[in-house]
Design a protein around this motif. Sequence first.
Motif, short mmCIF file in Angstrom:
data_model
loop_
_atom_site.label_atom_id
_atom_site.label_comp_id
_atom_site.label_asym_id
_atom_site.label_seq_id
_atom_site.Cartn_x
_atom_site.Cartn_y
_atom_site.Cartn_z
N LEU A 110 0.78 -0.96 0.18
CA LEU A 110 0.16 -0.11 0.14
C LEU A 110 0.88 1.37 -0.25
O LEU A 110 0.61 2.24 -0.66
CB LEU A 110 -1.14 0.08 1.29
CG LEU A 110 -1.80 1.24 1.42
CD1 LEU A 110 -2.79 1.36 0.13
CD2 LEU A 110 -2.56 0.99 2.60
N GLU A 111 1.99 1.36 0.81
CA GLU A 111 2.91 2.51 0.91
C GLU A 111 3.47 2.53 -0.49
O GLU A 111 3.65 3.82 -1.11
CB GLU A 111 3.80 1.96 1.94
CG GLU A 111 3.25 2.31 3.21
CD GLU A 111 4.34 1.81 4.44
OE1 GLU A 111 5.26 1.58 4.11
OE2 GLU A 111 3.95 1.47 5.66
N GLY A 117 2.19 7.21 -6.40
CA GLY A 117 1.04 8.57 -6.69
C GLY A 117 -0.30 8.21 -6.83
O GLY A 117 -0.90 8.97 -7.03
N LEU A 118 -0.59 7.00 -5.98
CA LEU A 118 -2.09 6.89 -5.93
C LEU A 118 -2.50 7.45 -4.63
O LEU A 118 -1.99 7.43 -3.46
CB LEU A 118 -2.32 5.17 -5.68
CG LEU A 118 -3.74 4.92 -5.33
CD1 LEU A 118 -4.46 4.99 -6.46
CD2 LEU A 118 -3.63 2.93 -5.12
N ALA A 119 -3.69 8.27 -5.00
CA ALA A 119 -4.22 8.90 -3.70
C ALA A 119 -5.62 8.61 -3.26
O ALA A 119 -6.25 7.91 -4.48
CB ALA A 119 -4.19 10.42 -4.13
N PHE A 128 -10.39 0.27 2.53
CA PHE A 128 -11.08 -0.66 1.66
C PHE A 128 -10.05 -1.19 0.59
O PHE A 128 -10.01 -2.55 0.58
CB PHE A 128 -12.15 0.19 0.91
CG PHE A 128 -12.86 -1.00 -0.07
CD1 PHE A 128 -13.88 -1.73 0.27
CD2 PHE A 128 -12.34 -0.65 -1.49
CE1 PHE A 128 -14.51 -2.54 -0.66
CE2 PHE A 128 -12.97 -1.66 -2.37
CZ PHE A 128 -13.92 -2.50 -2.09
N VAL A 129 -9.23 -0.34 0.16
CA VAL A 129 -8.21 -0.95 -0.82
C VAL A 129 -7.14 -1.89 0.12
O VAL A 129 -6.76 -3.09 -0.60
CB VAL A 129 -7.34 0.09 -1.54
CG1 VAL A 129 -6.20 -0.23 -2.17
CG2 VAL A 129 -8.29 1.07 -2.31
N LEU A 130 -6.72 -1.48 1.34
CA LEU A 130 -6.16 -2.29 1.78
C LEU A 130 -6.54 -3.57 2.34
O LEU A 130 -5.85 -4.81 2.22
CB LEU A 130 -5.59 -1.54 3.16
CG LEU A 130 -4.70 -2.41 4.52
CD1 LEU A 130 -3.60 -2.80 3.64
CD2 LEU A 130 -4.41 -1.57 5.66
#
Length: 265
Positions: A110-111, A117-119, A128-130
């Motif tokens: 994730l980091e 550049g993902l915000a 949710f993405v994590l």
Amino acid sequence: MGVQLRSRTNVDARHELERRRDFLCAAMRESGQHTLVLGISGGVDSTVAGRLAQLAVEQLREEGEQAWFVAMRLPYGVQQDAEDAERALAFIQPDEVLEVNMQAGSDALLEALESGGLAFTDAHQRDFVLGNIKARQRMVVQYAVAGARGGLVIGTDQAAEALMGFFTKYGDGACDVAPLTGLTKRQVRLLGQQLGAPAELVDKAPTADLESLAPQKLDEVALGVSYDEIDAFLENRDVSRPAFDTIVTTYRRTEHKRQLPLTPD
């Protein structure tokens, strides 16, 4: 929908256990693989699937074939209901247990995405993405073990989760064999009872536990409908109008999860 998901109103627990154990045996023979791999969470689905896997490899060994079951513990940090996972392992009695903590790898990915550049719009979207990263990382690890051991990865998807699309695409939805296919949640519990699984696990309120901001969030809260209502829908019994609408809307919205990748004509 029930036909598409291969669910049935009534099942004979003993027959289903034998049929699904034999399915795993046949899958190993036909594939030439000699190991089964499954992550054990402490819920009823992985408990039943894990015990079926152990029974399958024992059956194959009795017939003179090489077979082995690797159960995996895949916590993210400290699992709040880890005692249930240990209780499940004690019941399953797998040939081997491997434990890999998923926190460092999931957080690092994730980091890296954020550094690239993902915000995210807010903390909940990030969480949710994590959660999906966790689910997919767990499957990466299981396939790594399967690759090293000549194995097949077991999935725990059953008809209720399939109906609601309640799985991570290419995460817990990815597998080589899915022995619980077609069973409602009630029927999975019935098989667990027939196997003699601890009542605490058979009757446990299910949780995917993927959201760090809402740990141990119940499936039924996330789904907006109870498993009893989902099972009733699958078994062609009456359900309330709100439950019916939620189920049908969710089924249509998650159709892409149940399909193979789209291809041009």
